[in-house]
Design a protein around this motif. Structure first.
Motif, PDB file in Angstrom:
ATOM      1  N   HIS A  24      39.053  41.805  34.573  1.00  0.00           N
ATOM      2  CA  HIS A  24      38.335  40.531  34.691  1.00  0.00           C
ATOM      3  C   HIS A  24      37.390  40.323  33.511  1.00  0.00           C
ATOM      4  CE1 HIS A  24      36.160  37.190  36.492  1.00  0.00           C
ATOM      5  NE2 HIS A  24      35.043  37.849  36.276  1.00  0.00           N
ATOM      6  N   CYS A  83      41.136  35.870  35.687  1.00  0.00           N
ATOM      7  CA  CYS A  83      39.838  35.218  35.839  1.00  0.00           C
ATOM      8  C   CYS A  83      39.323  35.319  37.263  1.00  0.00           C
ATOM      9  CB  CYS A  83      39.950  33.746  35.424  1.00  0.00           C
ATOM     10  SG  CYS A  83      41.164  32.803  36.374  1.00  0.00           S
ATOM     11  N   VAL A  96      37.903  37.099  40.382  1.00  0.00           N
ATOM     12  CA  VAL A  96      37.130  38.301  40.681  1.00  0.00           C
ATOM     13  C   VAL A  96      37.701  38.964  41.930  1.00  0.00           C
ATOM     14  CG1 VAL A  96      34.835  39.194  41.192  1.00  0.00           C
ATOM     15  CG2 VAL A  96      35.093  37.233  39.662  1.00  0.00           C
TER      16      VAL A  96
END
Length: 906
Positions: free
Chosen positions: A524, A564, A566
């Motif tokens: 991430h 992207c 989480v």
């Protein structure tokens, strides 16, 4: 385990359930279990809950009946989604169920399930690999992510509503159920097709409105899907050789047991098919493109059990499993064995990858934690890395051969997207180590390229042309490795917008490829590297940047990723493979994606903060990136260097593996440096020498047999052919202008920053020769009266029209600049991208001269030199081209250039 198909006659079904609370060890509490039954008579049968440890509930016990007569007549053909939906909705109403959740997976929660389990596709028509359907008594809804928005809009009929995951104003499945269902509603689902975590989370969310979750013994979709349903796969299992696996099954099992002892577990339940295949060093073909097989695996401290259809296990594999201390039992026995073992054993299973049905079977003795297998499998050993490297080399040869065919033949034969995908499969199949594609090839031209996971079909695929972008995403399964590569091409003339966006995607790809990061970094954190250049322009894409890749296993694997979103906290570490695939998609117009497979490797850094190791990436994919799509003026120097280094490695790795000279020539041209001194020189010289030798040899051989007249005729024909070739190499000029003549030649040796020396040969043409011949003569003789001042480097674009201008008189220079004169001058079509140096001399008493000199060869002259000379007073030729809206080089220097020697050619 699997429901039996019902007979095609009138029947009635009914249910009963109790408002009970199950004792679930915190994972599956308050779940109501519903059993679906059948009876031939008209009276209903009431079936109670499964025999589990049950606590009394505060809610009153009640029953409901489910009569279904909607399929009383035999089916003669496969039902369509429009026919299925009202029948499902009637079943819900008759059973007092308010909603039915339908997944697109199988009992192993596979991303790509066997066709037998494609219930969501059967009900909705949506073919994407990710998505959840919801059918209520009044409507139908499908949740999917940004990869499939366009596909879903294309495939769903008017009865279905698309719910876009991650987009504002679209509620999640849980939020939607809370908003639309009344209190005390009932939501049903198949516990074999949803994970323990999903069901537990759904139950917790819905409990705030007292909405219950019902786990069905039989999936209602199976009752309708009695015609045209694919059979369960029966292909045999094969052994994955130790030379490719790198670690024996016994060693893997012992390593897993060591971790089980540390966790206090007696049994480890493995449900994911790629994990089972990896642990046992076995492969199968039950799922298209994924070398896995339907099975469950129990790993114990002193015994192991593989639950599989015994007919799928050949005698040789049986003997192998016996040596590995693995017992074989029937696939359907897993649930009953788990219930039996859970009584006095602690069973370890991952709630994210284990179905709710199996979690329920072993929950009394369950240890709900992620298992060690994903990380063990994700970090590849030396043998797996070596196999992946070899697989990518073979795949590179196949793709280069295909791309050469597509650019020189296929595109002009008007092949379709589907035909191109089939042709690529043909090229890959030429390698004996090739097994199958690693996923269905995505070949999308024009607007289809914007459908992120588009799959061309024979009936409606577009014809490829030179007027549109083509996005090609494909991969191969080889005996020793798995590949996945995406390239975007334009075989005509891309517009500036397409080149701009392509270059920004490429910059993101380079940024991620060159990233250096400390130990402990999660994917991430690296995702913004790939998006930054797009974000700066207000662009983005709706899919993850990178996924894990298996070694001769599933093309998508965990536990790591670059996204992207989480949630994935698994750090990247050496030995992991991950894709690097930023993109951009213009709905209804085009799609762009550039994907390589990267290996996480250790990096040597000048310093080491806190004595922490630093990591980076090594690219394994070997396929050129189309240079004409790159807008060079957007790139920084290190990005140009990266592209040149990458292409150099592609050439060095694949050159010796390609037998076809025409493919080798294509590869040479497409891997030359962006500012190369000759894209064709190597191949042309190679071919010329080879052809000359062959011609000389066969000429001598034939001359002894042919009569003298025939020899003379052949020689005359050869001379005429050579003359014709020379004629074809002449410059293309405006017919209104007389052909220029060369009046003098001289050279410069330029020292180009970080590129070494470049020899530049200059020719002067008649229109500008009278004044400039003496000037160049003086300059080449290093006469101090016309000494060198400086140089800047520019780029000449492929296809650029070069105009040789006439000299301005002092009177014209003093007036307002006119540009009409360019239309009256010789026009040359420069068909190779190359380096251009602007050399300026000290001004004389009369005029300031500027010259543009190219280091690229000109095949339409004598393959040695080309002139871009122009004499102007105080004017910048580049700005003239800009105002005329002609294709132009960059007006910014890229590399520093200095003259180290000059002279006149003999």
């Amino acid at each position: 385990m699997f429901p039996k198909h019902l007979s095609l006659r009138s029947y009635r079904l009914s249910f009963c359930f109790s408002g009970t609370t199950l004792k679930t060890n915190r994972a599956l509490r308050d779940i109501v279990l519903v059993r679906l039954g059948r009876r031939s008579s008209g009276s209903p049968i009431y079936v109670g809950t499964k025999s589990h440890s049950i606590l009394k509930s505060c809610r009153p016990r009640h029953k409901f009946r489910f009569y279904m007569n909607s399929v009383s007549s035999p089916q003669t053909s496969t039902l369509t989604p429009k026919q299925i939906l009202p029948q499902l909705q009637k079943m819900l109403k008759d059973s007092a169920l308010q909603a039915l959740v339908i997944s697109g997976t199988d009992p192993h929660l596979s991303e790509y399930p066997p066709a037998y389990f494609n219930r969501r596709e059967f009900v909705s028509g949506f073919t994407g690999s990710a998505g959840t359907a919801l059918v209520t008594q009044e409507g139908a809804f499908l949740w999917t992510d940004g990869r499939y928005f366009l596909l879903a809009e294309k495939e769903l009929d008017e009865n279905w509503k698309l719910m876009k995951v991650g987009v504002a104003d679209y509620p999640t499945l849980e939020e939607f159920l809370l908003q639309t269902l009344p209190s005390h509603s009932a939501v049903a689902l198949d516990p074999f097709c949803h994970s323990v975590s999903f069901v537990d989370n759904l139950k917790k969310k819905l409990s705030s409105k007292d909405i219950s979750v019902h786990l069905l013994d039989t999936n209602p979709v199976d009752i309708l899907w009695t015609v045209g349903r694919p059979a369960l796969p029966t292909d045999p299992v094969r052994i994955h050789p130790l030379e490719y696996a790198g670690q024996s099954c016994l060693d893997k099992l012992e390593s897993i047991r060591s971790r089980m002892r540390d966790a206090g577990a007696d049994i480890l339940l493995v449900s994911l098919l790629d994990e089972i295949a990896w642990v046992l060093n076995l492969r199968g073909s039950d799922i298209p493109h994924c070398p896995v097989f339907l099975a469950y695996l129990l790993i114990g401290l002193d015994r192991n059990i593989l639950y599989i259809n015994p007919e799928k296990v050949p005698v040789s594999v049986q003997a192998y499993l016996s040596q590995c201390n693995v017992e074989i039992r029937r696939y359907e026995e897993i649930s009953s064995d788990l219930k039996k073992f859970s009584g006095d054993m602690k069973i370890w299973f991952d709630p994210l990858s284990t179905s709710a049905a199996l979690g329920l079977a072993c929950e009394t003795g369950g240890l709900l934690l992620s298992t060690p297998i994903p990380l063990m499998k994700g970090v590849k050993n030396e043998s797996e890395i070596r196999g992946m490297r070899d697989a990518h080399r073979r795949d590179g040869v196949a793709l280069v051969s295909f791309l050469k065919w597509l650019e020189t033949e296929g595109i002009y034969d008007q092949v379709s997207e589907y035909e191109a995908a089939e042709k690529l499969l043909e090229f890959r199949s030429m390698h004996s180590e090739f097994i199958t594609e690693s996923f269905p090839t995505i070949c999308g031209s024009g607007p289809n390229g914007a459908i992120i996971h588009y799959r061309p079909m024979p009936s409606d695929s577009r014809t490829l042309s030179t007027k549109e972008l083509i996005l090609l995403d494909s991969g191969g399964q080889y005996v020793d490795g798995t590949t996945d590569v995406t390239r975007t091409f334009h075989f005509g003339t891309p517009d500036e917008k397409q080149r701009e966006y392509f270059t920004r995607v490429l910059q993101g790809h380079i940024a991620l490829d060159t990233a250096v990061f400390p130990k402990g970094t999660i994917g991430h954190s690296l995702d913004p590297y790939a998006r930054r250049k797009l974000w700066e322009y207000g662009l983005d894409y709706r899919h993850g940047t990178g996924h894990g890749v298996g070694a001769a296993l599933n093309v998508h694997e965990g536990p790591h990723s670059i996204s992207c979103r989480v949630g994935n906290n698994v750090s990247l570490r050496p030995g992991m493979f991950v894709s690097n695939e930023p993109g951009y998609y213009e709905d209804g117009e085009f799609g762009i994606r550039i994907e390589n497979i990267l290996l996480v490797v250790g990096k040597e850094t000048p310093a080491r903060f806190g004595d922490i190791p630093f990591y980076g990436f090594e690219s394994f994919t070997l396929v050129p990136i189309q240079k004409k799509m790159i807008k060079l003026e957007l790139l920084e120097k290190h990005e140009v260097d990266w592209i040149d280094r990458y292409h150099s490695r592609v050439w060095n790795e694949l050159n010796s593996r390609i037998d076809d000279v025409s493919v080798k020539e294509w590869l040479w041209i497409n891997t030359r440096p962006l500012l190369s001194t000759g894209d064709n020189a190597f191949i042309e010289d190679h071919q010329l020498s080879r052809r000359s030798f062959l011609a000389f040899f066969f000429g001598i051989l034939l001359s002894s047999f042919l009569p003298k007249r025939s020899v003379e005729a052949a020689e005359q024909h050869q001379e005429s052919t050579v003359a014709l070739d020379k004629q074809e190499k002449k410059p293309k000029i405006d017919p209104r202008i007389s052909e220029p003549v060369i009046t003098s030649k001289c050279f410069f040796d330029l020292e180009v920053e970080n590129r070494g020396k470049k020899r530049v040969v200059i020719g002067l043409y008649g229109g500008v020769a009278p004044k400039t011949s003496q000037l160049f003569s003086d300059l080449c003789n290093c006469n101090q009266s016309f000494s060198y001042l400086g140089s800047q480097v520019f780029r000449v674009l492929d296809g650029m029209n070069i105009q040789i201008g006439r000299k301005f008189s002092p009177e014209e220079v003093g007036q307002t600049p006119r540009y009409e004169f360019l239309e009256e001058c010789c026009q040359f079509h420069h068909n190779i991208e190359g380096l251009v140096s602007m050399v300026r001399t000290k001004p004389s008493r009369d005029i300031d001269y500027r010259f543009f000199i190219s280091t690229a060869p000109a095949p339409y002259l004598d393959d040695k030199y080309i002139t871009f000379g122009k004499v102007l007073q105080g004017m910048d030729w580049i700005h003239e081209i800009e105002k005329l809206k002609t294709r132009k080089p960059s007006n910014q220097p890229i590399w520093k250039v200095s003259v180290t020697a000059c002279g006149r050619e003999s």
